[in-house]
Design an enzyme around this catalytic site. Structure first.
Site, PDB file in Angstrom:
ATOM      1  N   ASP A 134      -0.436   7.384  -8.641  1.00  0.00           N
ATOM      2  CA  ASP A 134       0.961   7.559  -8.236  1.00  0.00           C
ATOM      3  C   ASP A 134       1.980   7.180  -9.307  1.00  0.00           C
ATOM      4  O   ASP A 134       2.980   7.879  -9.474  1.00  0.00           O
ATOM      5  CB  ASP A 134       1.251   6.753  -6.967  1.00  0.00           C
ATOM      6  N   ARG A 150       0.834  -1.194   0.000  1.00  0.00           N
ATOM      7  CA  ARG A 150       0.000   0.000   0.000  1.00  0.00           C
ATOM      8  C   ARG A 150       0.871   1.247   0.000  1.00  0.00           C
ATOM      9  O   ARG A 150       2.014   1.230   0.454  1.00  0.00           O
ATOM     10  CB  ARG A 150      -0.938   0.006   1.227  1.00  0.00           C
ATOM     11  N   CYS A 151       0.301   2.325  -0.475  1.00  0.00           N
ATOM     12  CA  CYS A 151       0.970   3.611  -0.596  1.00  0.00           C
ATOM     13  C   CYS A 151       1.652   3.973   0.730  1.00  0.00           C
ATOM     14  O   CYS A 151       1.026   3.808   1.791  1.00  0.00           O
ATOM     15  CB  CYS A 151      -0.064   4.674  -0.966  1.00  0.00           C
ATOM     16  N   PRO A 152       2.889   4.366   0.694  1.00  0.00           N
ATOM     17  CA  PRO A 152       3.711   4.754  -0.460  1.00  0.00           C
ATOM     18  C   PRO A 152       4.662   3.659  -0.940  1.00  0.00           C
ATOM     19  O   PRO A 152       5.515   3.933  -1.780  1.00  0.00           O
ATOM     20  CB  PRO A 152       4.507   5.937   0.086  1.00  0.00           C
ATOM     21  N   ASP A 207      -2.845  -1.831  -5.438  1.00  0.00           N
ATOM     22  CA  ASP A 207      -3.235  -0.657  -4.655  1.00  0.00           C
ATOM     23  C   ASP A 207      -3.873   0.378  -5.588  1.00  0.00           C
ATOM     24  O   ASP A 207      -3.231   0.829  -6.537  1.00  0.00           O
ATOM     25  CB  ASP A 207      -2.005  -0.065  -3.976  1.00  0.00           C
TER      26      ASP A 207
END
Length: 81
Positions: free
Chosen positions: A51, A18-20, A45
């Site tokens: 992103d 998951r981000c980042p 994600d």
């Protein structure tokens, strides 16, 4: 018809991250690549749909192709322009 994603020279599995984390892993991997080499990124994600293209634009890489119509998402990045 040739699948553009199968032509990648490098592959990064970011499934479950998951981000980042996915973008951080992409950055680390791309640093080790030569200009012009390609990287297939596989991720699930939803944040990567925003992103990864932003990363490519900001870092002056080329997003050759992306498939975000279903998971896992696929992105084909070329280092440099």
């Amino acid at each position: 018809m040739t699948d553009v994603f199968s032509q990648a020279q490098h592959q990064l599995d970011a499934l479950g991250l998951r981000c980042p984390e996915p973008v951080m892993m992409v950055r680390k991997t791309v640093r080790k690549m030569a200009d012009g080499e390609t990287l297939l990124i596989i991720a699930d994600d939803p944040a990567t749909t925003r992103d990864i293209p932003s990363f490519c634009e900001f870092m002056d890489h080329t997003l050759i192709a992306s498939d975000t119509s279903k998971t896992p998402y696929q992105y084909l990045l070329k280092k440099g322009r």
